[in-house]
Design a protein around this motif. Structure first.
Motif, PDB file in Angstrom:
ATOM      1  N   ILE A   1      38.775   4.889 -46.059  1.00  0.00           N
ATOM      2  CA  ILE A   1      37.879   4.481 -44.984  1.00  0.00           C
ATOM      3  C   ILE A   1      37.071   3.274 -45.438  1.00  0.00           C
ATOM      4  O   ILE A   1      36.685   3.180 -46.609  1.00  0.00           O
ATOM      5  CB  ILE A   1      36.950   5.643 -44.560  1.00  0.00           C
ATOM      6  N   SER A   2      36.862   2.337 -44.522  1.00  0.00           N
ATOM      7  CA  SER A   2      36.033   1.179 -44.813  1.00  0.00           C
ATOM      8  C   SER A   2      35.273   0.797 -43.549  1.00  0.00           C
ATOM      9  O   SER A   2      35.660   1.180 -42.447  1.00  0.00           O
ATOM     10  CB  SER A   2      36.880   0.004 -45.312  1.00  0.00           C
TER      11      SER A   2
ATOM     12  N   THR B   1      31.799  -1.053 -37.224  1.00  0.00           N
ATOM     13  CA  THR B   1      33.258  -1.042 -37.190  1.00  0.00           C
ATOM     14  C   THR B   1      33.772  -0.227 -38.357  1.00  0.00           C
ATOM     15  O   THR B   1      33.300  -0.397 -39.482  1.00  0.00           O
ATOM     16  CB  THR B   1      33.828  -2.463 -37.274  1.00  0.00           C
ATOM     17  N   VAL B   2      34.723   0.630 -38.063  1.00  0.00           N
ATOM     18  CA  VAL B   2      35.303   1.463 -39.122  1.00  0.00           C
ATOM     19  C   VAL B   2      36.818   1.328 -39.078  1.00  0.00           C
ATOM     20  O   VAL B   2      37.424   1.225 -38.014  1.00  0.00           O
ATOM     21  CB  VAL B   2      34.879   2.941 -38.955  1.00  0.00           C
ATOM     22  N   HIS B   3      37.402   1.291 -40.269  1.00  0.00           N
ATOM     23  CA  HIS B   3      38.855   1.224 -40.409  1.00  0.00           C
ATOM     24  C   HIS B   3      39.320   2.438 -41.207  1.00  0.00           C
ATOM     25  O   HIS B   3      38.586   2.942 -42.073  1.00  0.00           O
ATOM     26  CB  HIS B   3      39.267  -0.054 -41.140  1.00  0.00           C
ATOM     27  N   LEU B   4      40.523   2.850 -40.932  1.00  0.00           N
ATOM     28  CA  LEU B   4      41.139   3.924 -41.710  1.00  0.00           C
ATOM     29  C   LEU B   4      42.531   3.451 -42.119  1.00  0.00           C
ATOM     30  O   LEU B   4      43.425   3.354 -41.271  1.00  0.00           O
ATOM     31  CB  LEU B   4      41.225   5.221 -40.911  1.00  0.00           C
TER      32      LEU B   4
ATOM     33  N   ILE C   1      29.694   7.239 -39.518  1.00  0.00           N
ATOM     34  CA  ILE C   1      30.841   6.888 -38.689  1.00  0.00           C
ATOM     35  C   ILE C   1      32.086   7.366 -39.402  1.00  0.00           C
ATOM     36  O   ILE C   1      32.132   7.390 -40.641  1.00  0.00           O
ATOM     37  CB  ILE C   1      30.877   5.373 -38.408  1.00  0.00           C
ATOM     38  N   GLY C   2      33.089   7.737 -38.639  1.00  0.00           N
ATOM     39  CA  GLY C   2      34.295   8.220 -39.296  1.00  0.00           C
ATOM     40  C   GLY C   2      35.391   8.563 -38.315  1.00  0.00           C
ATOM     41  O   GLY C   2      35.342   8.181 -37.148  1.00  0.00           O
TER      42      GLY C   2
ATOM     43  N   LEU D   1      37.795  16.951 -39.686  1.00  0.00           N
ATOM     44  CA  LEU D   1      37.376  15.716 -40.314  1.00  0.00           C
ATOM     45  C   LEU D   1      38.533  15.118 -41.096  1.00  0.00           C
ATOM     46  O   LEU D   1      39.234  15.818 -41.829  1.00  0.00           O
ATOM     47  CB  LEU D   1      36.210  15.971 -41.262  1.00  0.00           C
ATOM     48  N   VAL D   2      38.707  13.805 -40.958  1.00  0.00           N
ATOM     49  CA  VAL D   2      39.647  13.075 -41.798  1.00  0.00           C
ATOM     50  C   VAL D   2      38.873  12.330 -42.883  1.00  0.00           C
ATOM     51  O   VAL D   2      39.106  12.504 -44.072  1.00  0.00           O
ATOM     52  CB  VAL D   2      40.489  12.087 -40.988  1.00  0.00           C
ATOM     53  N   ALA D   3      37.935  11.485 -42.459  1.00  0.00           N
ATOM     54  CA  ALA D   3      37.116  10.724 -43.388  1.00  0.00           C
ATOM     55  C   ALA D   3      35.885  10.229 -42.658  1.00  0.00           C
ATOM     56  O   ALA D   3      35.952   9.944 -41.463  1.00  0.00           O
ATOM     57  CB  ALA D   3      37.893   9.543 -43.972  1.00  0.00           C
TER      58      ALA D   3
END
Length: 118
Positions: free
Chosen positions: A72-73, A80-83, A37-38, A50-52
């Protein structure tokens, strides 16, 4: 199929911060077969890049242009992904897309706009 809920885009001055979030949902088949995921981004007239991203193994990958500024987390595995984006620059202005890879096929969110003013 796969559903996305993206949030956190907006307008910020250079040097500021924003946090993007993306929650992914779908049938158990899709949720149990996520490979990665990203976030990707696309600026006007440019290719999507691509960012992360984070893989199921936990490995992360960042674009050189954001390494050290963006983090990224993930929560709930890869659901769920956070940036976290710090020290934003005008060149970070783009539409940011949440991406998941399921059985090595790409799925995309609708995108959220990030605009950084100088």
């Amino acid at each position: 199929q796969v559903q996305f809920v993206e949030s956190g885009g907006g307008l910020v001055q250079a040097g500021g911060s924003l946090r993007l979030s993306c929650e992914v949902s779908g049938s158990p088949f899709y949720m149990n077969n996520m490979n990665a995921i990203g976030w990707y981004r696309q600026a006007p007239g440019k290719q999507r890049e691509l960012v992360a991203k984070r893989s199921r193994s936990g490995a992360t990958d960042y674009a050189d242009s954001v390494r050290g500024r963006f983090t990224i987390s993930t929560d709930n595995g890869l659901n769920t992904v956070h940036l976290q984006m710090n020290d934003l620059k005008p060149e970070d202005t783009a539409n940011y897309y949440c991406n998941v890879v399921i059985t090595w096929r790409d799925y995309w969110g609708q995108g959220t706009q990030v605009t950084v003013s100088s």
